[in-house]
Design an enzyme around this catalytic site. Structure first.
Site, PDB file in Angstrom:
ATOM      1  N   GLU A  81      12.828   2.700   3.026  1.00  0.00           N
ATOM      2  CA  GLU A  81      11.771   3.121   3.946  1.00  0.00           C
ATOM      3  C   GLU A  81      12.098   2.866   5.417  1.00  0.00           C
ATOM      4  OE1 GLU A  81       9.151   4.782   3.017  1.00  0.00           O
ATOM      5  OE2 GLU A  81       9.499   4.585   0.859  1.00  0.00           O
TER       6      GLU A  81
ATOM      7  N   PHE B 210       0.840  -1.194   0.000  1.00  0.00           N
ATOM      8  CA  PHE B 210       0.000   0.000   0.000  1.00  0.00           C
ATOM      9  C   PHE B 210       0.878   1.247   0.000  1.00  0.00           C
ATOM     10  CE2 PHE B 210      -2.433   3.363   2.238  1.00  0.00           C
ATOM     11  CZ  PHE B 210      -3.503   3.467   1.360  1.00  0.00           C
ATOM     12  N   GLY B 211       0.730   2.079  -1.035  1.00  0.00           N
ATOM     13  CA  GLY B 211       1.477   3.327  -1.136  1.00  0.00           C
ATOM     14  C   GLY B 211       0.595   4.524  -0.856  1.00  0.00           C
ATOM     15  N   TYR B 212       1.054   5.412   0.013  1.00  0.00           N
ATOM     16  CA  TYR B 212       0.255   6.585   0.375  1.00  0.00           C
ATOM     17  C   TYR B 212       1.034   7.897   0.222  1.00  0.00           C
ATOM     18  CZ  TYR B 212       2.882   5.856   4.700  1.00  0.00           C
ATOM     19  OH  TYR B 212       3.887   5.665   5.618  1.00  0.00           O
ATOM     20  N   GLY B 213       2.339   7.802  -0.060  1.00  0.00           N
ATOM     21  CA  GLY B 213       3.175   8.997  -0.215  1.00  0.00           C
ATOM     22  C   GLY B 213       4.007   8.896  -1.472  1.00  0.00           C
ATOM     23  N   SER B 214       5.314   8.939  -1.318  1.00  0.00           N
ATOM     24  CA  SER B 214       6.192   8.925  -2.488  1.00  0.00           C
ATOM     25  C   SER B 214       6.118   7.621  -3.265  1.00  0.00           C
ATOM     26  CB  SER B 214       7.642   9.199  -2.068  1.00  0.00           C
ATOM     27  OG  SER B 214       8.130   8.185  -1.215  1.00  0.00           O
TER      28      SER B 214
END
Length: 222
Positions: A135, A58-62
């Site tokens: 990350e 799940f990606g929510y930023g960069s």
């Protein structure tokens, strides 16, 4: 200027921003995780994976605009129980120890729209190891498998990076004056905090899931 007018403050003459109370924060010494610690963290996160099934991330930023790894499928999605915000001080990627920047993190409460990436199981480990170095370098996030609802209604368990509230780099709720100061000065290995926030706002809008709160914060503070 009349003889009675006070001299302008030096920072106004030079164009520098006025000092902001509480910034820079007192974060103490920083330490990068060792390769062994990174591998142990990755192994722990994947302990429930069978090694054969594709993985969801799940990606929510960069990660939305720079996933940095091959994907089989990219789908708009949402997780519940967490929301997106500038909750993490960045002393390397988007700032320095002297002028920390800010990056996004998932914190408790609400929900968050993002992109779910499906990663093919075959050959995924080198890519996950590279993702971990990107990350998890300072251990500020907690890797977690979150229930994720994909566009169209499918439900999957997706790996996400959740903010740890027990680390010194957790910001809590920041006021606009602090955010404005950071956006005006912080820059690190990958560029400025301002560029990071702008690119995320643009990517979310282009993906059809604009983050109104983040857009409003950028409008007030940029």
């Amino acid at each position: 200027m009349s003889a009675k007018d006070p001299d302008p403050a030096p920072e106004l003459l030079s164009g520098a921003a006025a000092p902001c109370p509480g910034y820079p924060p007192a974060l103490g010494e920083s330490r990068l995780l060792t390769e062994a610690e990174l591998q142990a963290s990755l192994d722990c996160a994947l302990s429930g994976w069978d090694g054969a099934s594709d993985l969801w991330l799940f990606g929510y930023g960069s990660l939305i605009w720079n996933p940095g790894l091959p994907t089989v499928e990219n789908v708009r999605s949402r997780v519940h129980g967490y929301h997106r915000g500038l909750y993490l001080w960045s002393r390397v990627n988007r700032g320095t120890p002297e002028q920390p920047g800010l990056v996004l993190a998932l914190d408790r409460g609400g929900s968050c729209a993002g992109v779910a990436f499906r990663l093919a199981a075959e050959g995924v480990m080198p890519h996950l190891e590279a993702l971990w170095r990107r990350e998890m370098a300072m251990g500020s996030y907690r890797p977690a498998w979150l229930p994720c609802v994909l566009a169209g209604g499918r439900r999957v368990s997706a790996l996400a990076f959740v903010m740890r509230r027990d680390v010194a780099t957790y910001t809590g709720k920041l006021n606009d004056a602090t955010v404005r100061t950071v956006l005006g000065c912080a820059s690190g290995r990958y560029g400025t905090t301002l560029d990071y926030v702008r690119r995320t706002v643009e990517a979310l809008r282009e993906s059809g899931m604009p983050d109104r709160a983040l857009e409003q914060l950028l409008a007030r503070c940029a």
